[in-house]
Design a protein around this motif. Structure first.
Motif, short mmCIF file in Angstrom:
data_model
loop_
_atom_site.label_atom_id
_atom_site.label_comp_id
_atom_site.label_asym_id
_atom_site.label_seq_id
_atom_site.Cartn_x
_atom_site.Cartn_y
_atom_site.Cartn_z
N SER A 169 -45.16 4.31 -24.64
CA SER A 169 -44.09 4.38 -23.64
C SER A 169 -42.98 5.32 -24.12
N LEU A 170 -42.22 5.86 -23.19
CA LEU A 170 -41.16 6.80 -23.50
C LEU A 170 -40.13 6.18 -24.45
N THR A 171 -39.75 4.94 -24.24
CA THR A 171 -38.75 4.31 -25.10
C THR A 171 -39.29 4.09 -26.52
N GLU A 172 -40.55 3.69 -26.63
CA GLU A 172 -41.15 3.52 -27.96
C GLU A 172 -41.26 4.86 -28.69
N ALA A 173 -41.67 5.92 -27.97
CA ALA A 173 -41.79 7.24 -28.58
C ALA A 173 -40.43 7.74 -29.05
N ALA A 174 -39.40 7.56 -28.23
CA ALA A 174 -38.05 8.01 -28.61
C ALA A 174 -37.57 7.26 -29.85
N SER A 175 -37.85 5.96 -29.90
CA SER A 175 -37.47 5.15 -31.06
C SER A 175 -38.18 5.65 -32.33
N MET A 176 -39.47 5.94 -32.21
CA MET A 176 -40.23 6.44 -33.35
C MET A 176 -39.70 7.78 -33.84
N ILE A 177 -39.38 8.66 -32.89
CA ILE A 177 -38.87 9.99 -33.26
C ILE A 177 -37.52 9.84 -33.95
N ARG A 178 -36.66 8.97 -33.44
CA ARG A 178 -35.36 8.74 -34.08
C ARG A 178 -35.55 8.23 -35.50
N THR A 179 -36.52 7.35 -35.70
CA THR A 179 -36.78 6.82 -37.04
C THR A 179 -37.26 7.92 -37.97
N VAL A 180 -38.14 8.78 -37.48
CA VAL A 180 -38.68 9.86 -38.30
C VAL A 180 -37.59 10.85 -38.72
N ILE A 181 -36.72 11.22 -37.78
CA ILE A 181 -35.69 12.22 -38.11
C ILE A 181 -34.46 11.59 -38.75
N GLY A 182 -34.45 10.25 -38.83
CA GLY A 182 -33.36 9.57 -39.49
C GLY A 182 -32.10 9.45 -38.68
N ALA A 183 -32.21 9.48 -37.38
CA ALA A 183 -31.01 9.39 -36.52
C ALA A 183 -30.61 7.96 -36.29
N LEU A 222 -55.11 21.31 -27.96
CA LEU A 222 -55.79 20.06 -28.31
C LEU A 222 -55.58 19.69 -29.77
N LEU A 223 -55.56 20.68 -30.63
CA LEU A 223 -55.30 20.42 -32.04
C LEU A 223 -53.90 19.83 -32.22
N VAL A 224 -52.93 20.42 -31.57
CA VAL A 224 -51.55 19.90 -31.65
C VAL A 224 -51.47 18.50 -31.06
N LEU A 225 -52.10 18.28 -29.90
CA LEU A 225 -52.08 16.95 -29.28
C LEU A 225 -52.76 15.91 -30.17
N MET A 226 -53.83 16.30 -30.85
CA MET A 226 -54.52 15.37 -31.75
C MET A 226 -53.62 15.00 -32.93
N VAL A 227 -52.94 15.99 -33.50
CA VAL A 227 -52.04 15.72 -34.62
C VAL A 227 -50.89 14.81 -34.16
N VAL A 228 -50.30 15.12 -33.02
CA VAL A 228 -49.22 14.27 -32.49
C VAL A 228 -49.73 12.86 -32.26
N HIS A 229 -50.88 12.74 -31.59
CA HIS A 229 -51.42 11.41 -31.26
C HIS A 229 -51.75 10.59 -32.51
N ASN A 230 -52.31 11.23 -33.51
CA ASN A 230 -52.76 10.50 -34.70
C ASN A 230 -51.70 10.35 -35.79
N TYR A 231 -50.67 11.22 -35.81
CA TYR A 231 -49.73 11.18 -36.93
C TYR A 231 -48.26 11.03 -36.53
N VAL A 232 -47.91 11.27 -35.27
CA VAL A 232 -46.52 11.16 -34.86
C VAL A 232 -46.33 9.92 -33.99
N PHE A 233 -46.91 9.94 -32.80
CA PHE A 233 -46.91 8.77 -31.91
C PHE A 233 -48.07 8.92 -30.95
N ALA A 234 -48.63 7.80 -30.54
CA ALA A 234 -49.75 7.82 -29.61
C ALA A 234 -49.29 8.41 -28.28
N LEU A 235 -50.08 9.28 -27.72
CA LEU A 235 -49.72 9.93 -26.46
C LEU A 235 -49.60 8.94 -25.31
N ASP A 236 -50.23 7.78 -25.45
CA ASP A 236 -50.11 6.77 -24.40
C ASP A 236 -49.03 5.74 -24.72
#
Length: 188
Positions: free
Chosen positions: A174-188, A158-172
């Motif tokens: 969409s898959l395409t939005e989450a992938a886009s956000m992750i690519r932006t974060v890692i600079g791909a 739950l701690l990890v899920l809370m950190v992901v939800h609040n600081y990486v991407f919302a758990l709800d």
């Protein structure tokens, strides 16, 4: 872990995720009214939102947390349905078919609990490899410590899920939005 441990894990996850997904930590005081006073209406509103989310999450998360053990009825337990290809199917399924959102969280946490909480690991790369992976933190499923380990592992999840939800991407998200956000974060 045994089935009781997975049900406990799923139920605690549904409750914790209900809070995580319902309460926006950036919105300021959750129940503060005029002059920071707490009103009954505000508390009831927040409690109602959380309860509604817990009810909505309970069935998919608990079913997901139990699903991998269906392989006790067929196939090879902790191999056939305890692997990354099966998890991948559950991650993608809601985006393709529009239902079963959050089942993947139950499946993923089942895997984690079997790897961290029990003495025997799981075959993450089955059917490509039958090697079982685990951590030396596990206890026997019949141990008096099994329930305590389940609660500790669930709290960490739950701690990890809370950190992901609040600081990486919302758990709800969409898959395409989450992938886009992750690519932006890692600079791909």
């Amino acid at each position: 872990m045994n089935k009781d441990g997975h049900v406990l894990n799923g139920a605690l996850l549904a409750i914790g995720l209900g809070f995580i997904l319902s309460i926006d930590p950036t919105a300021g005081p959750v129940v503060g009214g005029a002059n920071g006073a707490v009103s009954v209406g505000a508390v009831a509103g927040v409690a109602g939102d959380v309860a509604e989310m817990v009810v909505a999450l309970s069935l998919p998360v608990i079913l997901g947390s139990l699903f991998p053990d269906v392989d006790t009825a067929f196939g090879r337990h902790r191999k056939t349905l305890h692997n990354l290809p099966v998890l991948g199917i559950f991650v993608v399924f809601p985006y393709l078919f529009g239902n079963l959102q959050f089942v993947w969280i139950g499946v993923a946490t089942h895997y984690l609990l079997d790897m961290v909480g029990s003495k025997r690991g799981i075959a993450l790369f089955y059917p490509f490899s039958s090697t079982e992976y685990d951590l030396p933190t596990g206890v026997a499923t019949s141990s008096g410590w099994a329930r305590k380990v389940t609660v500790v592992v669930t709290a960490m999840e739950l701690l990890v899920l809370m950190v992901v939800h609040n600081y990486v991407f919302a758990l709800d998200t969409s898959l395409t939005e989450a992938a886009s956000m992750i690519r932006t974060v890692i600079g791909a």
